[in-house]
Scaffold this motif. Sequence first.
Motif, PDB file in Angstrom:
ATOM      1  N   LEU A 287       0.850  -1.189   0.000  1.00 46.83           N
ATOM      2  CA  LEU A 287       0.000   0.000   0.000  1.00 46.83           C
ATOM      3  C   LEU A 287       0.885   1.237   0.000  1.00 46.83           C
ATOM      4  O   LEU A 287       1.753   1.395   0.870  1.00 46.83           O
ATOM      5  CB  LEU A 287      -0.916   0.012   1.217  1.00 46.83           C
ATOM      6  CG  LEU A 287      -1.856  -1.183   1.401  1.00 46.83           C
ATOM      7  CD1 LEU A 287      -2.582  -1.091   2.741  1.00 46.83           C
ATOM      8  CD2 LEU A 287      -2.848  -1.251   0.256  1.00 46.83           C
ATOM      9  N   HIS A 288       0.683   2.110  -0.974  1.00 48.34           N
ATOM     10  CA  HIS A 288       1.382   3.385  -1.044  1.00 48.34           C
ATOM     11  C   HIS A 288       0.366   4.444  -0.602  1.00 48.34           C
ATOM     12  O   HIS A 288      -0.626   4.693  -1.306  1.00 48.34           O
ATOM     13  CB  HIS A 288       1.876   3.638  -2.467  1.00 48.34           C
ATOM     14  CG  HIS A 288       2.826   2.579  -2.955  1.00 48.34           C
ATOM     15  ND1 HIS A 288       4.178   2.806  -3.107  1.00 48.34           N
ATOM     16  CD2 HIS A 288       2.625   1.276  -3.296  1.00 48.34           C
ATOM     17  CE1 HIS A 288       4.761   1.703  -3.536  1.00 48.34           C
ATOM     18  NE2 HIS A 288       3.838   0.766  -3.667  1.00 48.34           N
ATOM     19  N   LEU A 289       0.602   5.021   0.565  1.00 49.07           N
ATOM     20  CA  LEU A 289      -0.442   5.779   1.250  1.00 49.07           C
ATOM     21  C   LEU A 289      -0.257   7.283   1.112  1.00 49.07           C
ATOM     22  O   LEU A 289       0.847   7.803   1.274  1.00 49.07           O
ATOM     23  CB  LEU A 289      -0.456   5.390   2.724  1.00 49.07           C
ATOM     24  CG  LEU A 289      -0.726   3.894   2.985  1.00 49.07           C
ATOM     25  CD1 LEU A 289      -0.338   3.516   4.407  1.00 49.07           C
ATOM     26  CD2 LEU A 289      -2.203   3.582   2.717  1.00 49.07           C
ATOM     27  N   PRO A 290      -1.345   7.996   0.836  1.00 42.67           N
ATOM     28  CA  PRO A 290      -1.285   9.456   0.749  1.00 42.67           C
ATOM     29  C   PRO A 290      -1.239  10.089   2.135  1.00 42.67           C
ATOM     30  O   PRO A 290      -1.628   9.465   3.133  1.00 42.67           O
ATOM     31  CB  PRO A 290      -2.585   9.809   0.031  1.00 42.67           C
ATOM     32  CG  PRO A 290      -3.530   8.720   0.421  1.00 42.67           C
ATOM     33  CD  PRO A 290      -2.693   7.480   0.558  1.00 42.67           C
ATOM     34  N   ASP A 291      -0.765  11.293   2.186  1.00 43.48           N
ATOM     35  CA  ASP A 291      -0.759  12.051   3.441  1.00 43.48           C
ATOM     36  C   ASP A 291      -2.118  12.737   3.562  1.00 43.48           C
ATOM     37  O   ASP A 291      -2.280  13.911   3.228  1.00 43.48           O
ATOM     38  CB  ASP A 291       0.375  13.073   3.429  1.00 43.48           C
ATOM     39  CG  ASP A 291       0.487  13.823   4.748  1.00 43.48           C
ATOM     40  OD1 ASP A 291      -0.131  13.370   5.735  1.00 43.48           O
ATOM     41  OD2 ASP A 291       1.175  14.861   4.778  1.00 43.48           O
ATOM     42  N   ALA A 292      -3.111  11.961   4.026  1.00 44.53           N
ATOM     43  CA  ALA A 292      -4.487  12.476   4.059  1.00 44.53           C
ATOM     44  C   ALA A 292      -5.265  11.758   5.151  1.00 44.53           C
ATOM     45  O   ALA A 292      -4.942  10.629   5.538  1.00 44.53           O
ATOM     46  CB  ALA A 292      -5.162  12.279   2.708  1.00 44.53           C
TER      47      ALA A 292
END
Length: 501
Positions: A287-292
């Motif tokens: 999983l490549h996760l956004p800063d959100a």
Amino acid sequence: MTAFVLVSGTFTDGWVWQEVAARLRESGAEVHPVTLTGMGDRRHLAGPDTDLETHVDDVVRLIDEVASSQVVIVGHDYGIHPVLGAADRRPERIARVVHLDAGIPQNGEPAAQSVTDQAVRDRLVGRAESDDDWRIPPPAADGWQRWGSTAGVPEDALTLLSDRAAPQPQATLTQPLRLSGAVLELPSTGVLCTANGSSIAIVQAMVGLGDPRLKALTDPRVTFFELATGHWPMLSAPGELAEALLRAAAGEGHRLTEAVGEQPPHLRPFLLDVPEQHRERVGRVDLHLPDADGPRPAVVFVHGGPIPAETRPTPRDWPGFVGYAQYVASLGAVGVTLDHRLHGVGDYGRAAEDVTAAVDLVRADPRVDAERVALWFFSGGGPLSADWLASPPPWLRCLAATYPVLAPLPSWGLTDTRFRPAAAVRKAERLPIVLTRVELEIAEIAVTVGEFLAAAEDCDAAVEIVDVPGGHHGFETIDHTEQARDAVTRAVRAVLGHLRS
């Protein structure tokens, strides 16, 4: 004088070489078409104990009878197994081995492993030792396509192929090939039939993946030719085949390249410089996760193949897929890469299971908006899109495909209609589809894209096309051009637009 020993494939015998043999003899060559035990006029010699070793012995005896010291031995389809077995026993007599639209079987591998007809392959794998029927019946007149493309074969020749076909002794396909290794030292040539889904470009791409079994193909003694025809060139293009064999005997042909000291194309940097995002690994899924905050939509990137199980790094760590996933994460969505088990053309079923399991895992993650997911398929992963096109779930907001294979190539032998996106698209209704195609696509793959787009137009599917001028298959790590960067940006923003609508 060069002597050609010609060994045909399943169900056939020496008659199939008639026109090729005539052309070779006109050039001054000595020619010996082989009829193996149990085939053609030697059917009466076969019994339940007729196996691969029987056919190897047939070819060895013929080699021993040939006076010429320059023997070029040619194996078509199954015929490459007895050819390699015989050449391994008489390497001092062989000037060159020619693989005519045939694989590269290794020591210990049975011919059944490369049978293209999936139903026959399953039967051979599951057969009991006590089976009474020790022969495989030849296909019906309309069934030869399951054993390889019949493109270019005249109707009368196809009829003759059916009329003269003989049952194949089962043990010739199930007994493992035994090689000492001597044959590996001989010069060789591959003659590839492009209408059957094989080409020099495809082989070069496979070599670039780092499969150690294919590294030998970059030896300067190994050459290649292409014929623009189907799997039976001796019937569809005898003149062109004879010319290729004569040139092969002279040591001519295309040679593959090995980029010594360079990164293979799939491991070169991604064409965009994207901000680094947090990456989390769960089993086969990253999983490549956004800063959100809050659940975010997700894009699941499905790699192609088949890819050897030993390939390292595995696809989820390839710069291209990591680049895509990091890019969508930088734009506020969860990017997902995964490894699935598409290691051979018979593995699409289990690869589909792996993709489904990955999607279930992603949708169950609280950081993902389970109702807003896109699936993005690449290259040989394209057939895996068929399930989702045929019955798109409501949470699937978009399906994307980049330089995809959208119908099984003829040489794959995939008779299961499940993995035909070109047919499944008729059931996709208004599912948004983003298709990225490259100008310099491998011809055999471009044909499947054309078939898909024709079906999509016929059923008014919602397809958005992103073209890459001057782009190659795998362009994201090969073509660092403005046109290529623009294509990736447009495709990603189109997919994210559908996720947010």
